[in-house]
Scaffold this motif. Sequence first.
Motif, PDB file in Angstrom:
ATOM      1  N   GLU A   1     -23.977 -20.692 -42.456  1.00  0.00           N
ATOM      2  CA  GLU A   1     -24.116 -21.925 -43.216  1.00  0.00           C
ATOM      3  C   GLU A   1     -22.963 -22.091 -44.202  1.00  0.00           C
ATOM      4  O   GLU A   1     -22.476 -23.224 -44.398  1.00  0.00           O
ATOM      5  N   CYS A   2     -22.509 -21.005 -44.797  1.00  0.00           N
ATOM      6  CA  CYS A   2     -21.342 -21.103 -45.682  1.00  0.00           C
ATOM      7  C   CYS A   2     -20.143 -21.648 -44.910  1.00  0.00           C
ATOM      8  O   CYS A   2     -19.397 -22.491 -45.421  1.00  0.00           O
ATOM      9  N   ARG A   3     -19.954 -21.158 -43.692  1.00  0.00           N
ATOM     10  CA  ARG A   3     -18.843 -21.646 -42.872  1.00  0.00           C
ATOM     11  C   ARG A   3     -19.057 -23.116 -42.512  1.00  0.00           C
ATOM     12  O   ARG A   3     -18.126 -23.921 -42.564  1.00  0.00           O
ATOM     13  N   GLY A   4     -20.296 -23.475 -42.157  1.00  0.00           N
ATOM     14  CA  GLY A   4     -20.583 -24.877 -41.827  1.00  0.00           C
ATOM     15  C   GLY A   4     -20.334 -25.789 -43.011  1.00  0.00           C
ATOM     16  O   GLY A   4     -19.748 -26.864 -42.864  1.00  0.00           O
ATOM     17  N   ASN A   5     -20.777 -25.366 -44.194  1.00  0.00           N
ATOM     18  CA  ASN A   5     -20.531 -26.158 -45.399  1.00  0.00           C
ATOM     19  C   ASN A   5     -19.031 -26.367 -45.621  1.00  0.00           C
ATOM     20  O   ASN A   5     -18.577 -27.469 -45.941  1.00  0.00           O
ATOM     21  N   MET A   6     -18.269 -25.292 -45.443  1.00  0.00           N
ATOM     22  CA  MET A   6     -16.840 -25.376 -45.712  1.00  0.00           C
ATOM     23  C   MET A   6     -16.121 -26.202 -44.660  1.00  0.00           C
ATOM     24  O   MET A   6     -15.172 -26.940 -44.970  1.00  0.00           O
ATOM     25  N   ILE A   7     -16.541 -26.096 -43.415  1.00  0.00           N
ATOM     26  CA  ILE A   7     -15.954 -26.949 -42.365  1.00  0.00           C
ATOM     27  C   ILE A   7     -16.150 -28.413 -42.719  1.00  0.00           C
ATOM     28  O   ILE A   7     -15.215 -29.220 -42.647  1.00  0.00           O
ATOM     29  N   GLU A   8     -17.367 -28.766 -43.117  1.00  0.00           N
ATOM     30  CA  GLU A   8     -17.644 -30.163 -43.438  1.00  0.00           C
ATOM     31  C   GLU A   8     -16.906 -30.591 -44.697  1.00  0.00           C
ATOM     32  O   GLU A   8     -16.430 -31.734 -44.792  1.00  0.00           O
ATOM     33  N   ALA A   9     -16.764 -29.687 -45.668  1.00  0.00           N
ATOM     34  CA  ALA A   9     -16.004 -30.002 -46.876  1.00  0.00           C
ATOM     35  C   ALA A   9     -14.541 -30.285 -46.535  1.00  0.00           C
ATOM     36  O   ALA A   9     -13.930 -31.224 -47.063  1.00  0.00           O
ATOM     37  N   CYS A  10     -13.969 -29.467 -45.655  1.00  0.00           N
ATOM     38  CA  CYS A  10     -12.568 -29.658 -45.266  1.00  0.00           C
ATOM     39  C   CYS A  10     -12.391 -30.947 -44.473  1.00  0.00           C
ATOM     40  O   CYS A  10     -11.393 -31.667 -44.644  1.00  0.00           O
ATOM     41  N   ILE A  11     -13.335 -31.277 -43.607  1.00  0.00           N
ATOM     42  CA  ILE A  11     -13.249 -32.517 -42.833  1.00  0.00           C
ATOM     43  C   ILE A  11     -13.325 -33.720 -43.762  1.00  0.00           C
ATOM     44  O   ILE A  11     -12.576 -34.692 -43.592  1.00  0.00           O
ATOM     45  N   ILE A  12     -14.207 -33.677 -44.741  1.00  0.00           N
ATOM     46  CA  ILE A  12     -14.285 -34.769 -45.721  1.00  0.00           C
ATOM     47  C   ILE A  12     -12.955 -34.903 -46.456  1.00  0.00           C
ATOM     48  O   ILE A  12     -12.449 -36.014 -46.667  1.00  0.00           O
ATOM     49  N   HIS A  13     -12.373 -33.787 -46.830  1.00  0.00           N
ATOM     50  CA  HIS A  13     -11.108 -33.804 -47.571  1.00  0.00           C
ATOM     51  C   HIS A  13      -9.985 -34.442 -46.755  1.00  0.00           C
ATOM     52  O   HIS A  13      -9.214 -35.254 -47.277  1.00  0.00           O
ATOM     53  N   PHE A  14      -9.900 -34.104 -45.484  1.00  0.00           N
ATOM     54  CA  PHE A  14      -8.770 -34.557 -44.666  1.00  0.00           C
ATOM     55  C   PHE A  14      -8.951 -35.969 -44.116  1.00  0.00           C
ATOM     56  O   PHE A  14      -7.963 -36.683 -43.910  1.00  0.00           O
ATOM     57  N   THR A  15     -10.182 -36.381 -43.862  1.00  0.00           N
ATOM     58  CA  THR A  15     -10.382 -37.659 -43.160  1.00  0.00           C
ATOM     59  C   THR A  15     -10.999 -38.746 -44.025  1.00  0.00           C
ATOM     60  O   THR A  15     -10.966 -39.919 -43.636  1.00  0.00           O
ATOM     61  N   GLY A  16     -11.581 -38.403 -45.175  1.00  0.00           N
ATOM     62  CA  GLY A  16     -12.284 -39.404 -45.964  1.00  0.00           C
ATOM     63  C   GLY A  16     -13.726 -39.504 -45.510  1.00  0.00           C
ATOM     64  O   GLY A  16     -14.075 -39.145 -44.381  1.00  0.00           O
ATOM     65  N   THR A  17     -14.573 -40.031 -46.366  1.00  0.00           N
ATOM     66  CA  THR A  17     -16.017 -39.991 -46.111  1.00  0.00           C
ATOM     67  C   THR A  17     -16.431 -40.762 -44.864  1.00  0.00           C
ATOM     68  O   THR A  17     -17.256 -40.291 -44.084  1.00  0.00           O
ATOM     69  N   SER A  18     -15.886 -41.960 -44.651  1.00  0.00           N
ATOM     70  CA  SER A  18     -16.351 -42.793 -43.532  1.00  0.00           C
ATOM     71  C   SER A  18     -16.155 -42.108 -42.196  1.00  0.00           C
ATOM     72  O   SER A  18     -17.075 -42.030 -41.375  1.00  0.00           O
ATOM     73  N   LEU A  19     -14.950 -41.627 -41.943  1.00  0.00           N
ATOM     74  CA  LEU A  19     -14.701 -40.929 -40.680  1.00  0.00           C
ATOM     75  C   LEU A  19     -15.390 -39.580 -40.658  1.00  0.00           C
ATOM     76  O   LEU A  19     -15.971 -39.173 -39.642  1.00  0.00           O
ATOM     77  N   ALA A  20     -15.365 -38.881 -41.782  1.00  0.00           N
ATOM     78  CA  ALA A  20     -15.993 -37.559 -41.841  1.00  0.00           C
ATOM     79  C   ALA A  20     -17.486 -37.641 -41.542  1.00  0.00           C
ATOM     80  O   ALA A  20     -18.039 -36.748 -40.878  1.00  0.00           O
ATOM     81  N   PHE A  21     -18.142 -38.691 -42.007  1.00  0.00           N
ATOM     82  CA  PHE A  21     -19.586 -38.777 -41.799  1.00  0.00           C
ATOM     83  C   PHE A  21     -19.922 -38.906 -40.319  1.00  0.00           C
ATOM     84  O   PHE A  21     -20.934 -38.372 -39.851  1.00  0.00           O
ATOM     85  N   GLN A  22     -19.091 -39.588 -39.563  1.00  0.00           N
ATOM     86  CA  GLN A  22     -19.328 -39.676 -38.123  1.00  0.00           C
ATOM     87  C   GLN A  22     -19.186 -38.303 -37.464  1.00  0.00           C
ATOM     88  O   GLN A  22     -19.966 -37.950 -36.575  1.00  0.00           O
ATOM     89  N   ILE A  23     -18.198 -37.535 -37.905  1.00  0.00           N
ATOM     90  CA  ILE A  23     -18.007 -36.188 -37.372  1.00  0.00           C
ATOM     91  C   ILE A  23     -19.174 -35.291 -37.786  1.00  0.00           C
ATOM     92  O   ILE A  23     -19.709 -34.523 -36.973  1.00  0.00           O
ATOM     93  N   ILE A  24     -19.590 -35.398 -39.045  1.00  0.00           N
ATOM     94  CA  ILE A  24     -20.686 -34.568 -39.548  1.00  0.00           C
ATOM     95  C   ILE A  24     -22.000 -34.928 -38.856  1.00  0.00           C
ATOM     96  O   ILE A  24     -22.793 -34.052 -38.499  1.00  0.00           O
ATOM     97  N   TYR A  25     -22.224 -36.224 -38.627  1.00  0.00           N
ATOM     98  CA  TYR A  25     -23.425 -36.628 -37.884  1.00  0.00           C
ATOM     99  C   TYR A  25     -23.407 -36.014 -36.484  1.00  0.00           C
ATOM    100  O   TYR A  25     -24.436 -35.508 -36.000  1.00  0.00           O
ATOM    101  N   CYS A  26     -22.255 -36.048 -35.858  1.00  0.00           N
ATOM    102  CA  CYS A  26     -22.108 -35.446 -34.530  1.00  0.00           C
ATOM    103  C   CYS A  26     -22.461 -33.958 -34.578  1.00  0.00           C
ATOM    104  O   CYS A  26     -23.188 -33.451 -33.714  1.00  0.00           O
ATOM    105  N   MET A  27     -21.983 -33.270 -35.596  1.00  0.00           N
ATOM    106  CA  MET A  27     -22.282 -31.842 -35.745  1.00  0.00           C
ATOM    107  C   MET A  27     -23.758 -31.595 -36.012  1.00  0.00           C
ATOM    108  O   MET A  27     -24.396 -30.751 -35.363  1.00  0.00           O
ATOM    109  N   GLU A  28     -24.312 -32.341 -36.975  1.00  0.00           N
ATOM    110  CA  GLU A  28     -25.689 -32.085 -37.411  1.00  0.00           C
ATOM    111  C   GLU A  28     -26.725 -32.486 -36.361  1.00  0.00           C
ATOM    112  O   GLU A  28     -27.855 -32.002 -36.384  1.00  0.00           O
ATOM    113  N   SER A  29     -26.350 -33.356 -35.448  1.00  0.00           N
ATOM    114  CA  SER A  29     -27.286 -33.769 -34.399  1.00  0.00           C
ATOM    115  C   SER A  29     -27.189 -32.872 -33.162  1.00  0.00           C
ATOM    116  O   SER A  29     -27.986 -33.014 -32.227  1.00  0.00           O
TER     117      SER A  29
END
Length: 261
Positions: free
Chosen positions: A127-155
């Motif tokens: 979970e620490c790794r998952g949290n950090m992956i999502e944190a890095c994706i948010i940092h690099f892509t911005g929330t709008s694009l990151a949320f689509q990626i995170i939804y894909c992961m979480e589903s």
Amino acid sequence: MRVLCLLAVVLLISKDHKSFGISHPKPACRYPPSQWCRSLEIAIECKVQKQCMELSAIKPNQTVPPVALTLYYESLCPDCRAFITQQLFPTWTMLQDIMSLTLVPYGNAKEVLSASGPFSCQHGEPECRGNMIEACIIHFTGTSLAFQIIYCMESASNVLNAAEPCLQMYAPSMSWATVDACVTGRLGYELMHGYAVMTRALNPAHTHVPWVTFDGEYTEENEARAMSSLFHLVCELYKGVKPPACTGAPVKLSTSGCLKE
């Protein structure tokens, strides 16, 4: 996003009509339809710059601030995953013009000094790794694009295994190596530390996750409603003119159809 999906269908149908059934249309570009109007460069590559300009022109001018929703969560928490996939993402998809979203992937983690790493997470190191992956994706892509990626992961059935293919699907121009370097390097730690500070600053302090605030405030009533009907709650909290999705106003579509000869 719904408009962009319709745009994709229209463009594909148009191409198919021009082919008179002789050949199948080829994909316009390597980006999914939800990203076609994200930048001028992508719009040009996907040959939809005219449609994106028209879409921007008809979008209402927002003079009323959007509903600011902040989600404090952790990547492997079952209740967090259910809220993201069943409530938050569908609501954001329909109402993103009247709501702003902040994602804080930290949850019940703790900053510690140990040989296993600087953080201890409720559901272990994965979970620490998952949290950090999502944190890095948010940092690099911005929330709008990151949320689509995170939804894909979480589903997905396996959040961590889905991370790289989800990134490739929604952000094909970004290499997985960039995200992995963030996760294993100093940047990932700094991002997580920032989320730790945000989480510790909550008042009242969070007692569980998912923990949701609206316009910076937490109430048990709003959280209970968010868990069962976030869509209606966002519509209610928005102080501006309600969009058609909130009011149930019909959207007029062409009804001419294909006339029988």
